[in-house]
Design an enzyme around this catalytic site. Structure first.
Site, PDB file in Angstrom:
ATOM      1  N   ASP A  24       0.777  -1.236   0.000  1.00  0.00           N
ATOM      2  CA  ASP A  24       0.000   0.000   0.000  1.00  0.00           C
ATOM      3  C   ASP A  24       0.813   1.295   0.000  1.00  0.00           C
ATOM      4  OD1 ASP A  24       0.574  -0.992   2.786  1.00  0.00           O
ATOM      5  OD2 ASP A  24      -0.211   0.982   3.279  1.00  0.00           O
ATOM      6  N   CYS A  25       2.061   1.275  -0.359  1.00  0.00           N
ATOM      7  CA  CYS A  25       2.903   2.475  -0.298  1.00  0.00           C
ATOM      8  C   CYS A  25       2.609   3.437  -1.456  1.00  0.00           C
ATOM      9  CB  CYS A  25       4.371   2.085  -0.329  1.00  0.00           C
ATOM     10  SG  CYS A  25       5.498   3.483  -0.400  1.00  0.00           S
ATOM     11  N   LYS A  66      12.094  -8.320   6.980  1.00  0.00           N
ATOM     12  CA  LYS A  66      12.939  -7.945   5.851  1.00  0.00           C
ATOM     13  C   LYS A  66      14.026  -8.991   5.598  1.00  0.00           C
ATOM     14  CE  LYS A  66      12.385  -3.005   6.880  1.00  0.00           C
ATOM     15  NZ  LYS A  66      11.812  -3.102   8.236  1.00  0.00           N
ATOM     16  N   VAL A  76      11.421   1.288   1.174  1.00  0.00           N
ATOM     17  CA  VAL A  76      11.037   1.250  -0.233  1.00  0.00           C
ATOM     18  C   VAL A  76      10.369   2.589  -0.558  1.00  0.00           C
ATOM     19  CG1 VAL A  76      10.760  -1.240  -0.363  1.00  0.00           C
ATOM     20  CG2 VAL A  76       8.817   0.152   0.363  1.00  0.00           C
ATOM     21  N   SER A  82      11.490   8.269  -3.579  1.00  0.00           N
ATOM     22  CA  SER A  82      10.694   8.458  -4.796  1.00  0.00           C
ATOM     23  C   SER A  82      11.029   9.764  -5.524  1.00  0.00           C
ATOM     24  CB  SER A  82       9.198   8.410  -4.477  1.00  0.00           C
ATOM     25  OG  SER A  82       8.820   9.460  -3.608  1.00  0.00           O
ATOM     26  N   HIS A 110      -5.333   7.042  -1.347  1.00  0.00           N
ATOM     27  CA  HIS A 110      -5.266   6.665   0.063  1.00  0.00           C
ATOM     28  C   HIS A 110      -6.222   7.523   0.888  1.00  0.00           C
ATOM     29  CE1 HIS A 110      -1.612   3.934   0.564  1.00  0.00           C
ATOM     30  NE2 HIS A 110      -1.777   4.072  -0.743  1.00  0.00           N
ATOM     31  N   TRP A 161      -2.981   2.084   7.147  1.00  0.00           N
ATOM     32  CA  TRP A 161      -3.202   3.297   7.927  1.00  0.00           C
ATOM     33  C   TRP A 161      -3.685   3.007   9.355  1.00  0.00           C
ATOM     34  CZ3 TRP A 161      -1.174   7.724   6.701  1.00  0.00           C
ATOM     35  CH2 TRP A 161      -0.870   7.996   5.357  1.00  0.00           C
ATOM     36  N   LYS A 211      -1.692   4.465  12.303  1.00  0.00           N
ATOM     37  CA  LYS A 211      -1.807   5.914  12.435  1.00  0.00           C
ATOM     38  C   LYS A 211      -3.090   6.299  13.166  1.00  0.00           C
ATOM     39  CE  LYS A 211       1.788   7.337   9.896  1.00  0.00           C
ATOM     40  NZ  LYS A 211       2.874   8.182  10.433  1.00  0.00           N
TER      41      LYS A 211
END
Length: 268
Positions: free
Chosen positions: A75-76, A103, A116, A129, A215, A262, A265
């Site tokens: 979901d990034c 990882k 990532v 990015s 998102h 999410w 959060k």
């Protein structure tokens, strides 16, 4: 009897090379032999078509693996930005999904911070990015996704205000209004300058913002029962247009992953 020698004009030469640049490679060498000596000589360099770099082998990209479904993209939104850039530029890539909860050693060897997205360009692994998309634009400039500097920051505050509202426990703290203000400003901008941030053509700014709006729509709908007001017609149309692009559908996370991504959060 004298023979007149006619030199081609710059306009004619330029048009000729534009024609050649659109011709299949197998025909180009033959056509160039038909050009007059002036074009073949030193002055012809000004008119030669540019030949841009294209990826001969798939580019390696590390991305977050789904939290809910094995072997699915996670979901990034920042990773989706990179994948959208690759898709819109028609560049082949090899997606390596990484379980960020566990990882693997090979991943930590190339990404010591364990983050990532990550892409391999010219035998070097590149993170972030912002850096990745800029590097792709420079190395593979066609088709161009460049955004004019004066437009690059349009809509850039929407994501942070969305997070503030999503995390908020106090309905009167102003975070909802802050988000509405940002979305209203963006709606006004699109009404005057759209349909995309750079007008008629999609650009890097859209590929950065669109995953974040995706998102926003899912997370606020699930956790706050909140949606973008129908009065913001240009924003709604913008989202519908980009979300329906083949590149977006191919690179988006599944709804369940956005919700789970999410959750920390929201729940702390």
């Amino acid at each position: 009897m004298s023979t007149a020698r006619i030199s081609p004009s710059a306009t004619a030469i330029s048009a000729t090379f534009r024609h050649i640049s659109l011709t299949p490679p197998s025909r180009r060498a033959f056509l160039i032999t038909l050009l007059p000596p002036l074009v073949i000589g030193r002055r012809a360099r000004n008119y030669a078509p540019k030949i841009y770099s294209k990826a001969s082998e798939p580019l390696e990209v590390c991305a977050k693996e789904s939290l809910t479904t094995p072997n699915k993209l996670g979901d990034c939104p920042f990773t989706q930005r990179v994948l959208l850039t690759l898709e819109e530029k028609n560049l082949p890539y090899d997606l390596k999904l990484v379980d960020l909860r566990n990882k693997p050693e090979w991943f930590l060897n190339v990404s010591p911070e364990g983050k990532v997205p990550l892409i391999k360009l010219e035998e070097k692994w590149i993170p972030d990015s912002d850096v990745i998309t800029q590097a792709l634009e420079e190395k593979f400039p066609e088709p161009s996704l460049a955004t004019p500097p004066e437009k690059a920051a349009v809509g850039s505050k929407i994501f942070s205000t969305f997070i503030g509202f999503l995390k908020s426990k106090d309905t009167s703290d102003g975070t909802e209004q802050a988000l509405l203000d940002q979305l209203t400003d963006f709606n006004s901008y699109l009404g005057k300058n759209g349909p995309f941030i750079n007008g008629e053509v999609i650009s890097a700014a859209d590929l950065s913002l669109a995953p974040k709006l995706y998102h926003l729509e899912i997370a606020l709908g699930h956790y706050k029962k909140w949606s973008i007001p129908d009065s913001l017609t240009y924003v709604k149309s913008y989202m519908k247009t980009i979300f329906s692009r083949e590149s977006f559908i191919k690179t988006r996370a599944i709804v369940e992953d956005v919700i789970e991504g999410w959750r920390p959060k929201v729940e702390g």
